[in-house]
Design an enzyme around this catalytic site. Sequence first.
Site, short mmCIF file in Angstrom:
data_model
loop_
_atom_site.label_atom_id
_atom_site.label_comp_id
_atom_site.label_asym_id
_atom_site.label_seq_id
_atom_site.Cartn_x
_atom_site.Cartn_y
_atom_site.Cartn_z
N HIS A 59 36.57 8.14 27.26
CA HIS A 59 35.88 7.53 28.41
C HIS A 59 34.42 7.96 28.49
CE1 HIS A 59 39.81 6.23 29.56
NE2 HIS A 59 40.25 7.47 29.74
N HIS A 223 42.70 2.18 29.82
CA HIS A 223 43.56 2.61 28.72
C HIS A 223 44.32 1.41 28.16
CE1 HIS A 223 43.41 5.90 31.78
NE2 HIS A 223 42.99 6.59 30.72
N ASP A 413 18.13 -17.50 5.72
CA ASP A 413 19.21 -17.56 6.70
C ASP A 413 19.43 -18.97 7.24
OD1 ASP A 413 16.93 -17.77 8.16
OD2 ASP A 413 17.21 -15.93 9.32
N THR A 515 6.09 -16.48 0.01
CA THR A 515 6.12 -16.83 1.42
C THR A 515 5.31 -18.11 1.61
OG1 THR A 515 4.08 -15.67 2.05
CG2 THR A 515 6.13 -14.36 2.01
N MET A 516 5.19 -18.56 2.84
CA MET A 516 4.38 -19.74 3.12
C MET A 516 2.91 -19.54 2.74
SD MET A 516 4.05 -19.46 7.28
CE MET A 516 2.86 -20.76 7.41
#
Length: 589
Positions: A59, A223, A413, A515-516
């Site tokens: 807890h 619990h 992604d 990358t760009m």
Amino acid sequence: MQTKHFFNDPDHLVHSALHSLTVTNPSLAYDRDYKIVFRRPGASSQKKVSIVSGGGSGHEPAFAGYVGKGLLDASVAGTIFASPSAEQIRKAATDCVDTERGILVIPMNYTGDVLNFGMAAEKARAAGVKTEFFAINDDVGVGRKKGGKVGRRGIAGGILILKLVGALAEAGGSLDEVYRLAQLANDNVVTVGSSLEHVHIPGREVPKDTVPNDEVEIGMGIHNEPGSHRVKASLQELVKTMLQQMLDQNDSDRAYLSWNKSDQFVLLINNLGGLSTLELAGVTDEVYRQLEQDYQIKPARIIQGTFLTSLNGLGFSASLLRLENTGLGAGKSMLELLDAPAEAVGWHAPISATTWESKTSAPVEVKRTKLAEERASNIKLDPSVLKKVLSAGLERVIAAEPMVTKYDTIVGDGDCGVGLKRGAEAVLGLLNSPSSNINDDVVKAVLRIVSVVEVTMDGTSGAIYAIFLNALAHGLREQDKGMPTTANAEVWAAALQYSLSALAKYTPAQPGDRTMIDALVPFCTKLMETKDLSAAAKAAQDGSEASKSMKASLGRSVYVGGENEWVGKIPDPGAYGLAEFLSGLAEAV
């Protein structure tokens, strides 16, 4: 439920966690044999009533996390979800704390805890120690009928009670005063929790009972005990039910608290262990909103955090403490005792009393800085030309979204194409809107576009575009000599070079990093050299194509494996999307 743990030996885990408290709070000591965390002798400058609590582990920060100045004097730990033994507790109560002014033994109301802490209290009395015993019970998730003779369970609202009695003892209160305060506070606190799932104990089998994915259990115990019921509900509906269980005085099964609209309250929002801080904050806001709207309650204090958990329980509890007159005199009201300082790692209520007392709902007046887009410039371009050229580029980006998404799904992604399309559609909507106010002032036009990009494009690419376009507007304004100037290729090229320099302050990306930038830099450089938009767009396309053979140095592609499968075949998605936009511009001129 989450069944993976760094510790698979629960006994080792409990000992490690308890010992860690002596590392984070040097005023504490740890008795490993009896699993007692206690204040070191001499930690208090005066004789005082000692407060002893504890319970099963799992807890945390309760209960050992509340040992320290202004709170508990000792805490006794059992194994996970199991009460400590009476002998452990007796050892804490008679040997580990000062007993001259007496002790209050104050566990939560669970059968094993009541029996073992109660037995230890009797042993302390038999040893001549002035002792009082009280079991905290604040849970209204299980009503009177179901609770029966056992009564209410002790959950997170009990931490407020521990804070009150600990502060009073630290302030010199007598054992009788501390004991009566525990009773008074308990009569005025209600708590209910809700959880999306049961928890798994390290080293044990996975429990068979789980909460269905689309349901929440209201009143689940700490619990894994069942609550009042399971329900399919939104957060708003869930909070409404929880507040009804706490505050509805017409509910004969749960009307534990008598109150009226003139009463003051303290609100405690407790994380059961597995809720993100972000969601917990959202819960707090919803509870506060409904308290004010439906019950006209504006808490005098709002305390949010992780106080009493069920391991990594995916839920929260809400507690309300009605502020009752303690009758103890100045400096010892419930609010003052809650505000009193405490040196316990588990207690965190960082907002001072003076800050709470000076709170106001008056509107905040802030200064208003004149925005860049409100400043006119002399850099001019026919708005119909600007709309035509930009629209062609934006439509090219929208059409390219499936391919950009395909590429980004392989090497990133998967969100690059959607982000570019969302931004392009928003800017296109601005250009086509009668209320866009885009005229021949190019700087203002670019800044209006920036305001749309900043709202609709997120992530790294959104930030890069926003920085670049803000800098582009400034680069254009730098060429304002106080007289109308046509935004020709030379003006645009100079502004773009300024934008590149500005962007370099915020990203280390260079051509060759995949990358760009591999499309952007060649475009700007070629436009500066030739003042030819078509040649510049071709350079951007070549840069995008060249990125196929590059190894990623920056961006999400760095973390994606399987390079052998896509190197030489897949361009950087950001570079590809930008090259498509720039090609669209060139074709429209």
